[in-house]
Motif scaffolding. Structure first.
Motif, mmCIF file in Angstrom:
data_model
loop_
_atom_site.group_PDB
_atom_site.id
_atom_site.type_symbol
_atom_site.label_atom_id
_atom_site.label_comp_id
_atom_site.label_asym_id
_atom_site.label_seq_id
_atom_site.Cartn_x
_atom_site.Cartn_y
_atom_site.Cartn_z
ATOM 1 N N ALA A 179 58.429 66.296 114.236
ATOM 2 C CA ALA A 179 58.067 66.841 112.929
ATOM 3 C C ALA A 179 56.747 67.589 113.006
ATOM 4 C CB ALA A 179 57.975 65.721 111.905
ATOM 5 N N ARG A 180 55.778 67.052 113.753
ATOM 6 C CA ARG A 180 54.477 67.716 113.884
ATOM 7 C C ARG A 180 54.601 69.047 114.632
ATOM 8 N NH1 ARG A 180 53.383 62.473 113.112
ATOM 9 N NH2 ARG A 180 51.371 61.907 112.151
ATOM 10 N N ILE A 181 55.403 69.043 115.682
ATOM 11 C CA ILE A 181 55.618 70.289 116.425
ATOM 12 C C ILE A 181 56.306 71.323 115.541
ATOM 13 C CG2 ILE A 181 56.907 71.313 118.339
ATOM 14 C CD1 ILE A 181 56.432 68.715 119.897
ATOM 15 N N SER A 182 57.277 70.867 114.747
ATOM 16 C CA SER A 182 58.006 71.781 113.860
ATOM 17 C C SER A 182 57.064 72.422 112.845
ATOM 18 C CB SER A 182 59.124 71.035 113.137
ATOM 19 O OG SER A 182 59.796 71.885 112.234
ATOM 20 N N VAL A 183 56.184 71.622 112.233
ATOM 21 C CA VAL A 183 55.241 72.165 111.246
ATOM 22 C C VAL A 183 54.257 73.115 111.914
ATOM 23 C CG1 VAL A 183 53.387 71.587 109.637
ATOM 24 C CG2 VAL A 183 55.473 70.217 109.676
ATOM 25 N N ALA A 184 53.776 72.754 113.118
ATOM 26 C CA ALA A 184 52.867 73.644 113.848
ATOM 27 C C ALA A 184 53.544 74.972 114.163
ATOM 28 C CB ALA A 184 52.397 72.971 115.138
ATOM 29 N N ALA A 185 54.811 74.903 114.558
ATOM 30 C CA ALA A 185 55.554 76.130 114.846
ATOM 31 C C ALA A 185 55.705 76.980 113.595
ATOM 32 C CB ALA A 185 56.926 75.781 115.425
ATOM 33 N N GLN A 186 55.911 76.329 112.444
ATOM 34 C CA GLN A 186 56.049 77.059 111.188
ATOM 35 C C GLN A 186 54.739 77.747 110.799
ATOM 36 O OE1 GLN A 186 57.838 74.500 108.186
ATOM 37 N NE2 GLN A 186 59.182 73.612 109.734
ATOM 38 N N ILE A 187 53.609 77.086 111.065
ATOM 39 C CA ILE A 187 52.308 77.702 110.790
ATOM 40 C C ILE A 187 52.127 78.956 111.646
ATOM 41 C CG2 ILE A 187 49.802 77.407 110.996
ATOM 42 C CD1 ILE A 187 50.266 74.411 110.391
ATOM 43 N N ILE A 188 52.401 78.828 112.922
ATOM 44 C CA ILE A 188 52.264 79.969 113.834
ATOM 45 C C ILE A 188 53.204 81.092 113.425
ATOM 46 C CG2 ILE A 188 52.603 80.728 116.218
ATOM 47 C CD1 ILE A 188 51.784 77.866 117.068
ATOM 48 N N LEU A 189 54.439 80.736 113.095
ATOM 49 C CA LEU A 189 55.430 81.746 112.699
ATOM 50 C C LEU A 189 54.973 82.493 111.453
ATOM 51 C CD1 LEU A 189 58.170 83.056 113.099
ATOM 52 C CD2 LEU A 189 59.209 81.157 111.857
ATOM 53 N N ALA A 190 54.442 81.777 110.461
ATOM 54 C CA ALA A 190 53.974 82.423 109.230
ATOM 55 C C ALA A 190 52.846 83.404 109.518
ATOM 56 C CB ALA A 190 53.516 81.370 108.226
ATOM 57 N N LEU A 191 51.898 83.004 110.363
ATOM 58 C CA LEU A 191 50.765 83.882 110.679
ATOM 59 C C LEU A 191 51.214 85.097 111.485
ATOM 60 C CD1 LEU A 191 48.032 81.208 111.541
ATOM 61 C CD2 LEU A 191 48.345 82.477 109.400
ATOM 62 N N VAL A 192 52.169 84.900 112.393
ATOM 63 C CA VAL A 192 52.705 86.033 113.166
ATOM 64 C C VAL A 192 53.391 87.024 112.229
ATOM 65 C CG1 VAL A 192 54.456 86.694 114.860
ATOM 66 C CG2 VAL A 192 52.921 84.781 115.334
ATOM 67 N N LEU A 193 54.184 86.505 111.280
ATOM 68 C CA LEU A 193 54.885 87.366 110.336
ATOM 69 C C LEU A 193 53.903 88.171 109.486
ATOM 70 C CD1 LEU A 193 57.753 84.972 109.168
ATOM 71 C CD2 LEU A 193 57.964 86.949 110.671
ATOM 72 N N VAL A 194 52.843 87.519 109.033
ATOM 73 C CA VAL A 194 51.836 88.227 108.234
ATOM 74 C C VAL A 194 51.183 89.332 109.060
ATOM 75 C CG1 VAL A 194 49.565 88.000 107.132
ATOM 76 C CG2 VAL A 194 51.368 86.341 106.635
ATOM 77 N N GLY A 195 50.825 89.022 110.300
ATOM 78 C CA GLY A 195 50.206 90.031 111.161
ATOM 79 C C GLY A 195 51.118 91.220 111.414
#
Length: 609
Positions: A566-582
């Motif tokens: 679950a922690r890895i999944s949330v971390a991946a979602q954070i990274i994915l959101a920031l990549v999408l914004v960039g």
């Protein structure tokens, strides 16, 4: 109390004005002309480019775009912020933003050989911009596949009858594809027989429901439910502890189906299935809308069709979430959805028989999804949930509230609930495998022709362009995102990414129009693009930095049973959101520079010469 019929009246009024007036203007604006040869005729190959009758293609398009989001989103928004904000965003945003988005995405692809929005923007801003948009779209596609597979699994768990009925209509679609395209038998008689058989599948589902694993204690299935596996295997299923064994077990089954369906020729499953299921969907949406009118005027429903929700629960709502920007990403599909641009420019444009069909299919299809969103809001308004939100409340309310609507026709509540659950699943399944098919197109365009200098890189390219490995990779990544059972963080991330993709699709249309003719007005696409970019960037940053990073990691907001997955999944979602914004901000800047240079340079050449 306010009657639910006024929700329907308000939406029909704004949608009618939009279709009769604004869509006619837009059709003239992009110069639709039936004398032009469409990509479906020009590149007909029997696989992807296949000219289709308007009702068949409308059925496919509507089934593909109308997934679970226009049901879950409006219900969630209604119970969190009230029915008035949700209704206004649907009734006004759809004809001015969402339907415009779908129409210009379809029209733009039509004028660019049925190619994707990534290809189109690459024509004007270069290969770098194309790759960035394709990567953004591909990542969003994986989120779409993950979310829709999870929702289908939850519906199958709640209504095992819908699982059986879904398998029945998929089998019927395969047979109908052979009937139409291989045996070349009459269209209308075949339609009558197979549509009747699809509705007969509802009866089969009611009598022979299917579940993978036994129900948890205290929540038994219907007595006639066929359970395929014993409880001993349940503990081996990932996410069984958080989602439940049956729900978790259905997810890989649905993803496997999506992978297989996405590589089949469109005539074999996609076209016939979407056409047949469209009758089920029309019956569900149209029947519910008509039932509201009949039940209100004649008083034949099982309970009064009045709104039990508050009009407005305040800016922070019942769940402590800010109306701005989260309302606008909670209701994505139903108002405006970037996923639709991938459908419009990925499959629909390759099957359009004539250019004038783009108006009812592109603009009109999105209005149809707005009606589905209105029905969804009406179901929860009747059910009267006044707190909470999310998938756990959305699905039961859609089925139970919808069954109250259909009771206006004398349909028993139990039958109506299963039928509405099947309607939801029909939307979801078609969208899921269409999303994987579109992801294939995105990956193929990203990788390009396998021509690398080294054997290793050429093998990577061949894997990326191979339809089978491509589909498998997408589904495996999607499964990794949902296997943790972290629904609460995955849904708003999907909504934000989806809405930001819509902004980039509108940017693509604006760039195309600016390069086509330097006298073209850019307000119709440019204003919605700017608004959606602002809203969704703020929403994704809020979700990534505050709701996920700060609340989960800094404050330790993880549930006690949450493990490392679950922690890895949330971390991946954070990274994915920031990549999408960039990616999005970079693309908007590149597009803006292109438009500015074109407008400063007179005499731009038409884009489709």
């Amino acid at each position: 109390m306010v009657q639910v019929i006024w929700l329907v009246v308000a939406t029909l009024l704004t949608f009618s004005i939009g279709y009769l007036g604004y869509s006619r203007y837009l059709a003239q604006f992009v110069e639709l002309d039936d004398s032009n040869e469409t990509p479906a005729h020009k590149y007909e190959d029997g696989q992807e480019y296949v000219p289709s009758k308007k009702p068949v293609l409308l059925g496919h398009h509507y089934s593909s775009i109308a997934g679970g989001a226009p049901i879950v989103g409006p219900i969630t928004a209604g119970v969190v912020w009230g029915w008035v904000p949700a209704l206004l965003w649907i009734a006004i945003g759809n004809p001015l933003m969402g339907s415009v988005h779908d129409f210009v995405s379809l029209s733009g692809s039509l004028r660019h050989e049925g190619k994707s929005i990534g290809y189109i923007i690459g024509e004007y801003v270069g290969e770098r911009g194309k790759k960035m948009l394709l990567w953004f779209a591909f990542l969003t596609i994986i989120l779409v596949v993950a979310v829709f597979a999870l929702v289908v699994a939850i519906v199958f768990n709640a209504y095992p009858q819908a699982a059986t009925a879904s398998f029945v209509y998929i089998a019927l679609a395969l047979i109908f594809g052979v009937y139409l395209y291989q045996l070349d038998l009459p269209f209308i008689p075949g339609t009558a027989v197979f549509v009747a058989a699809v509705f007969g599948g509802v009866w089969v589902g009611l009598n022979f429901p299917i579940a993978l694993f036994p129900a948890p204690e205290g929540s038994p299935y219907a007595p006639e439910t066929i359970v395929l596996f014993g409880s001993g295997l349940a503990s081996l299923v990932p996410a069984a502890g958080t989602l439940g064994a049956n729900t978790a077990g259905w997810i890989p089954v649905i993803l496997l189906y999506a992978a297989i369906a996405s590589v089949l020729p469109v005539w074999m499953l996609l076209q016939p299935r979407d056409f047949l299921s469209s009758f089920l969907l029309y019956a569900g949406v149209g029947g519910a809308l008509l039932a509201v009118v009949v039940g209100t005027l004649l008083g034949t429903s099982s309970q009064p069709l009045v709104i039990e929700l508050e009009p407005y629960y305040g800016f922070m709502g019942t769940a402590g979430l800010p109306l701005f920007p989260l309302l606008f990403v909670t209701i994505a599909c139903g108002t405006i959805s970037g996923f639709h641009s991938l459908v419009s420019s990925g499959t629909t444009a390759k099957q359009l028989n004539k250019e004038s069909d783009a108006r009812p299919i592109g603009y009109g299809g999105m209005l149809g999804e707005g009606l589905l969103a209105t029905v969804a809001l009406g179901t929860v308004a009747i059910a009267g949930v006044t707190a909470g939100g999310g998938i756990g409340r959305a699905l039961p309310n859609f089925a139970s509230g919808g069954s109250v609507m259909l009771s206006s026709f004398g349909i028993p509540l139990e039958v109506g609930a299963v039928f509405m659950a099947l309607v939801l699943v029909s939307f979801l399944l078609t969208s899921t495998d269409t999303a994987v098919r579109l992801g294939r197109y995105m990956a193929e365009e990203i990788v390009g022709t396998p021509d690398a200098d080294t054997v290793y890189m050429r093998q990577i390219q061949e894997t990326g362009t191979n339809r089978y490995s491509n589909a498998a990779i997408q589904c495996l990544i999607a499964y990794a995102l949902v296997a943790s059972g972290s629904w609460a963080s995955l849904w708003p991330l999907f909504g934000g990414a989806n809405q930001l993709l819509a902004a980039l699709a509108l940017l693509t249309a604006t760039v195309w129009l600016a390069n086509w003719d330097d006298d073209k007005q850019l307000i119709s696409t440019g204003v919605p693009m700017a608004l959606m970019t602002l809203i969704t960037v703020i929403a994704l940053l809020y979700l990534a930095l505050y709701q996920n990073f700060y609340q989960q990691f800094v404050l330790g907001g993880f549930a006690p049973e949450a493990g490392i997955v679950a922690r890895i999944s949330v971390a991946a979602q954070i990274i994915l959101a920031l990549v999408l914004v960039g990616l999005a901000i970079s693309l908007v800047w590149i597009g803006y520079k292109n438009i500015r240079s074109v407008r400063e340079r007179p005499g731009a050449a038409p884009a489709d010469d």
